[in-house]
Design a protein around this motif. Structure first.
Motif, PDB file in Angstrom:
ATOM      1  N   LEU A 163       1.282   6.653  -6.980  1.00  0.00           N
ATOM      2  CA  LEU A 163       0.123   7.503  -7.178  1.00  0.00           C
ATOM      3  C   LEU A 163       0.335   9.100  -7.223  1.00  0.00           C
ATOM      4  O   LEU A 163       0.063   9.342  -7.776  1.00  0.00           O
ATOM      5  N   ILE A 164       1.471   9.677  -6.152  1.00  0.00           N
ATOM      6  CA  ILE A 164       3.013  10.454  -6.274  1.00  0.00           C
ATOM      7  C   ILE A 164       2.992  10.782  -7.350  1.00  0.00           C
ATOM      8  O   ILE A 164       2.780  12.114  -7.813  1.00  0.00           O
ATOM      9  N   PHE A 184      -6.425   2.349  -5.929  1.00  0.00           N
ATOM     10  CA  PHE A 184      -6.857   3.214  -4.565  1.00  0.00           C
ATOM     11  C   PHE A 184      -7.029   3.051  -3.326  1.00  0.00           C
ATOM     12  O   PHE A 184      -6.266   3.836  -2.597  1.00  0.00           O
ATOM     13  N   SER A 186      -5.610   0.805  -1.161  1.00  0.00           N
ATOM     14  CA  SER A 186      -4.391   1.423  -0.601  1.00  0.00           C
ATOM     15  C   SER A 186      -4.405   1.898   0.795  1.00  0.00           C
ATOM     16  O   SER A 186      -3.802   1.983   1.853  1.00  0.00           O
ATOM     17  N   PHE A 187      -5.513   2.686   0.414  1.00  0.00           N
ATOM     18  CA  PHE A 187      -5.715   2.674   1.983  1.00  0.00           C
ATOM     19  C   PHE A 187      -6.716   2.239   2.611  1.00  0.00           C
ATOM     20  O   PHE A 187      -6.167   2.483   3.754  1.00  0.00           O
ATOM     21  N   HIS A 242       6.397  -3.003  -5.685  1.00  0.00           N
ATOM     22  CA  HIS A 242       5.058  -3.282  -5.691  1.00  0.00           C
ATOM     23  C   HIS A 242       4.336  -4.105  -6.730  1.00  0.00           C
ATOM     24  O   HIS A 242       3.536  -4.863  -6.144  1.00  0.00           O
ATOM     25  N   ALA A 267       0.486  -1.536  -0.117  1.00  0.00           N
ATOM     26  CA  ALA A 267       0.110  -0.017   0.296  1.00  0.00           C
ATOM     27  C   ALA A 267       0.889   0.899  -0.032  1.00  0.00           C
ATOM     28  O   ALA A 267       0.362   2.633  -0.195  1.00  0.00           O
ATOM     29  N   LEU A 268       1.743   1.188   0.857  1.00  0.00           N
ATOM     30  CA  LEU A 268       3.092   2.254   1.091  1.00  0.00           C
ATOM     31  C   LEU A 268       3.583   2.465  -0.690  1.00  0.00           C
ATOM     32  O   LEU A 268       3.796   3.729  -0.696  1.00  0.00           O
ATOM     33  N   MET A 273       1.126   4.560  -2.364  1.00  0.00           N
ATOM     34  CA  MET A 273       0.597   5.699  -3.040  1.00  0.00           C
ATOM     35  C   MET A 273       2.181   6.613  -3.530  1.00  0.00           C
ATOM     36  O   MET A 273       1.232   6.889  -3.676  1.00  0.00           O
TER      37      MET A 273
END
Length: 219
Positions: free
Chosen positions: A22-23, A175, A178-179, A70, A15-16, A19
């Motif tokens: 995603l950035i 998305f 991951s949160f 990932h 998940a990290l 993220m």
């Protein structure tokens, strides 16, 4: 936090890494979108990114590691989950229990990984060759033309468009997932995260598609 050898630890680590990616996607599409509006602006931004030591020797290695980590972790989790459920549910109702994408993240992930390999071949490998193998002097005016030339052929544009559509489908589930993996679950915030994730999974791939089509039609 549980170690990476545990199921919870692997999901958290994945998940990290998601993220971080995603950035990166936001930064990447933002930089490339400049090429649609300004040749000089894109050349300036690309030259800065291409010769900034922090970007080249810190962020770039982290990015490569995050991509590999990932997707490898995704495959590992899929294998572990399949081993934990050797017998499929007798009454698996497919879409009644989950979305198609959530059940096939490994497939979309493999396709996206193949696309990333092509993307690296198209842009990263020539850049490394230009700077470190051929040893050419910096040329601040070459970036827009190199990007523009890559989308000369319709088959390559079509391939990129298909890949970005699949990326969008992958992001649509990934998305929110991951949160959830880091514990961001709350009746008040979950709908907001889901809605933001939906728009993210549409706008980011759409941005890349617009860039590819723009450079093709303006040849």
């Amino acid at each position: 936090m549980a170690g990476i050898t545990s199921s919870i630890g692997r999901k958290y680590a994945m998940a990290l890494s998601a993220m971080f990616l995603l950035i990166f996607l936001v930064m990447h599409v933002s930089t490339n979108m400049i090429s649609v509006f300004s040749v000089d602006g894109f050349n300036t931004a690309s030259h800065f990114m291409g010769y900034n030591p922090a970007v080249q020797f810190v962020m770039q290695p982290i990015l490569v590691f995050a991509v590999v980590f990932h997707f490898v972790m995704g495959f590992v989790l899929e294998i572990k989950n399949n081993k934990a459920r050797p017998v499929k549910y007798a009454m698996n109702q497919g879409s009644a229990n989950s979305t198609w994408m959530s059940r096939n993240m490994i497939i979309s992930g493999a396709v996206v990984l193949a696309f990333i390999a092509l993307h690296f071949y198209d842009f990263w490998v020539p850049e490394i060759s230009y700077k470190y193998i051929q040893g050419n002097n910096p040329d601040e005016l070459r970036y827009w033309e190199e990007l523009h030339h890559k989308f000369h052929d319709i088959w390559r544009v079509a391939l990129y468009v298909i890949a970005f559509v699949l990326l969008g489908l992958h992001l649509a589930h990934g998305f929110q997932s991951s949160f959830q993996s880091i514990g961001a679950r709350h009746p008040k915030y979950t709908p907001v995260i889901k809605a933001f994730g939906t728009w993210y999974s549409i706008l980011i791939p759409l941005g890349f598609i617009i860039i590819a089509i723009f450079h093709f039609v303006t040849q």
